[in-house]
Design an enzyme around this catalytic site. Structure first.
Site, PDB file in Angstrom:
ATOM      1  N   LYS A 196       1.149  -1.142  -0.221  1.00  0.00           N
ATOM      2  CA  LYS A 196      -0.378  -0.206  -0.084  1.00  0.00           C
ATOM      3  C   LYS A 196       0.843   1.665   0.222  1.00  0.00           C
ATOM      4  CE  LYS A 196      -4.196  -1.986   0.169  1.00  0.00           C
ATOM      5  NZ  LYS A 196      -4.012  -3.469   0.440  1.00  0.00           N
TER       6      LYS A 196
HETATM    7  C1  PLP Z   1     -10.188  -2.723  -1.540  1.00  0.00           C
HETATM    8  C2  PLP Z   1      -9.967  -3.567  -0.051  1.00  0.00           C
HETATM    9  N1  PLP Z   1     -10.120  -4.098   0.490  1.00  0.00           N
HETATM   10  C3  PLP Z   1     -10.070  -4.444   1.413  1.00  0.00           C
HETATM   11  C4  PLP Z   1      -8.528  -4.705   1.959  1.00  0.00           C
HETATM   12  C5  PLP Z   1      -8.248  -5.296   3.501  1.00  0.00           C
HETATM   13  O1  PLP Z   1      -7.109  -4.812   3.412  1.00  0.00           O
HETATM   14  P1  PLP Z   1      -6.198  -5.839   4.786  1.00  0.00           P
HETATM   15  O2  PLP Z   1      -5.223  -6.850   3.378  1.00  0.00           O
HETATM   16  O3  PLP Z   1      -5.492  -4.967   5.499  1.00  0.00           O
HETATM   17  O4  PLP Z   1      -7.012  -6.607   5.355  1.00  0.00           O
HETATM   18  C6  PLP Z   1      -7.671  -4.786   0.728  1.00  0.00           C
HETATM   19  C7  PLP Z   1      -6.619  -5.038   0.946  1.00  0.00           C
HETATM   20  O5  PLP Z   1      -6.041  -4.881   0.119  1.00  0.00           O
HETATM   21  C8  PLP Z   1      -8.425  -3.654  -0.526  1.00  0.00           C
HETATM   22  O6  PLP Z   1      -7.829  -3.275  -1.562  1.00  0.00           O
END
Ligand code: PLP
Length: 385
Positions: A196
Site C-alpha cells: 500500500k
Molecule cells: C479494496 C480493499 N479492501 C480491503 C482490503 C483488506 O485490507 P487488509 O489486507 O489490510 O485486510 C484490501 C487490501 O488489499 C483492499 O484492496
C-alpha cells in the site's frame, strides 16, 4: 542500452528483475520501530495514538481508530452500523474480496452493482435499482486509489436513508473534488499491507466524524471493553483487532513522509503513462475529472480484446517482470458462486474489466530504467502476439 530503435523493436539488454511491489522503508522507520522495542510498550501505547492523530489530521476527519488490518476495520464498520442477518449492503463486485466478506461476517448480504467501464468503480446510475427495504448501507470501494463517484452515491444514500461506508483501503491520499477520500461517508477504512501507499506491515485505520462510532470502534477492537472497563470486564461482544505499537511506529514514520511517498508513486505512474502511450493494444488507466488527486496504489492497464493475458504474464515473468490480473470478480469467487448461485454474465462490465486488466510492477522507488524495461518488454510481448 534501453532505447527502442526507430522500428520500435528493442535492443537486447541485460535482464533485470522487477517485483510487483516493494515497501518504501527508510532509516526513520527502522529507528521508530527500534525505539518501541526499547520500551515495555509493545501494544496499547503512545505510538498508536500518534498514528491515529496523524491520520485524522491528514484525512480531515474528527477521529481515526487504528486496527489490525483493513479487513478488521471494514468488519467493525459493519458491526457499528448495526447491520445483521437479513440486511443488505450495496457494493461493487470488482474489488478485493474483503470488501464484500465484511458484510458476510455479520450474516448480511452483499448486493453487487456493476461498475463504470472507465473508472472501474461502482456505477451510481445502477445503484438505485438495487435498493430494497432491506438495504442498510452503500459500501463503495475506491478501486486502485481512484475515488468512486461519491457525490452521486451520497445523494442516493441521503434519499434512501442509507449509511455510506467507504472502502478506502487502496486510496490513502486520494482526493475527490478536492476532498480527501475517507472523509466523505459515515466511516471509511484504510489499509497498510506492504504494497500500500504507506505500510505498517499489517494494519488498518478507520476514520469517522461520528463521536458515537469513535467510542464504539475503540471498544470493539479491544475485546468489547469500554473506556472505564477493567481488563477483565467486557461491556459488549468485541474482538482483538488492536494495532500493535511496532506497526503504529512504522505508521507514524510513514505518515511523516506521506507526501514524499505519494509524489514518488505519482512520478512512476506518469512515467508508465508516457512510456505506454504508443504501445498498441494497451490502454493506460482512466482518471475521472472528479479525481482531483489520484493516489496510485497499483498501475493497472487494460489489454485489447484478443490479447492472451496469461501468455503476456508468463512471457513477462520469463523476462524477470512480475505482473498479475487485478482484480478477480468477487461474485465469481468459488464460495460466492456456491452461496448465492452467481454465474458468469451476472455483472458483465466488471467481468469484462477483470478479463482485460493487467497490473504492472509498481512502487515508489522504481527507477526510470525499470519502468522503461517493463514498457519495452510489454510492447515486444504484445507485438509478437
Ligand atoms: C479494496 C480493499 N479492501 C480491503 C482490503 C483488506 O485490507 P487488509 O489486507 O489490510 O485486510 C484490501 C487490501 O488489499 C483492499 O484492496
Amino acid at each position: 542500452m534501453t532505447e527502442a530503435n526507430s522500428q520500435g523493436s528493442i535492443e537486447r539488454r541485460s535482464r533485470i528483475e522487477v517485483p510487483m511491489s516493494r515497501p518504501d522503508i527508510g532509516e526513520s522507520e527502522i529507528e521508530a520501530v527500534n525505539q518501541v522495542l526499547r520500551t515495555p510498550y509493545l501494544s496499547i501505547g503512545p505510538m498508536l495514538e500518534r498514528f491515529e492523530q496523524a491520520m485524522a489530521q491528514f484525512v480531515g476527519a474528527r477521529h481515526a481508530v487504528g486496527v489490525s488490518s483493513g479487513t478488521a476495520g471494514l468488519h467493525l464498520c459493519v458491526v457499528a452500523a448495526g447491520i445483521g442477518e437479513g440486511d443488505e449492503v450495496i457494493t461493487t463486485p470488482f474489488s478485493f474480496v474483503a470488501s464484500a466478506n465484511c458484510v458476510l461476517y455479520e450474516r448480511a448480504r452483499p448486493v453487487f452493482v456493476d461498475i463504470e467501464p472507465d473508472s472501474l468503480n461502482i456505477d451510481p446510475r445502477r445503484i438505485e435499482a438495487a435498493v430494497t427495504s432491506r438495504t442498510r448501507a452503500i459500501l463503495p470501494v475506491h478501486a486502485f486509489g481512484q475515488p468512486a463517484d461519491m457525490d452521486a452515491i451520497l445523494e442516493i444514500a441521503r434519499r434512501h436513508n442509507l449509511l455510506v461506508l467507504e472502502d478506502a483501503c487502496e486510496a490513502a491520499g486520494a482526493e475527490y473534488r478536492k476532498r480527501k477520500a475517507g472523509a466523505l461517508g459515515d466511516a471509511a477504512v484504510f489499509a497498510f499491507y506492504p504494497n500500500k501507499q504507506i505500510t505498517t506491515a499489517e494494519g488498518g485505520m478507520i476514520v469517522t466524524n461520528r463521536d458515537d462510532w469513535n467510542e464504539l470502534f475503540r471498544s470493539l477492537r479491544n475485546q468489547g471493553r469500554d473506556v472505564f472497563d477493567t481488563w477483565l470486564r467486557h461491556s459488549r461482544l468485541g474482538y482483538n483487532y488492536r494495532l500493535d505499537e511496532l506497526s503504529a511506529a512504522l505508521g507514524v514514520a510513514q505518515m511523516e513522509r506521506i507526501e514524499e511517498l505519494l509524489t514518488k508513486r505519482d512520478r512512476v505512474a506518469q512515467m508508465y503513462t508516457a512510456g505506454l502511450a504508443k504501445v498498441p493494444g494497451v490502454s493506460v488507466p482512466f482518471l475521472a475529472p472528479a479525481t482531483t488527486r489520484p493516489s496510485w496504489f497499483v498501475y493497472v492497464v487494460r489489454l485489447a480484446r484478443g490479447i492472451d493475458r496469461d501468455r503476456v504474464i508468463q512471457e513477462l515473468q520469463a523476462r524477470g517482470i512480475a505482473s498479475r490480473q487485478y482484480f478477480t470478480c468477487i461474485h465469481l469467487q468459488p464460495f460466492y458462486m456456491r452461496m448465492f448461485g452467481y454465474r458468469e454474465g451476472d455483472f458483465p462490465v466488471a467481468e469484462e474489466a477483470a478479463q482485460s486488466v493487467l497490473a504492472l510492477p509498481f512502487y515508489g522507488a522504481m527507477h526510470a530504467e525499470q519502468v522503461d524495461y517493463v514498457c519495452s518488454h510489454l510492447r515486444e510481448v504484445i507485438c509478437c502476439h
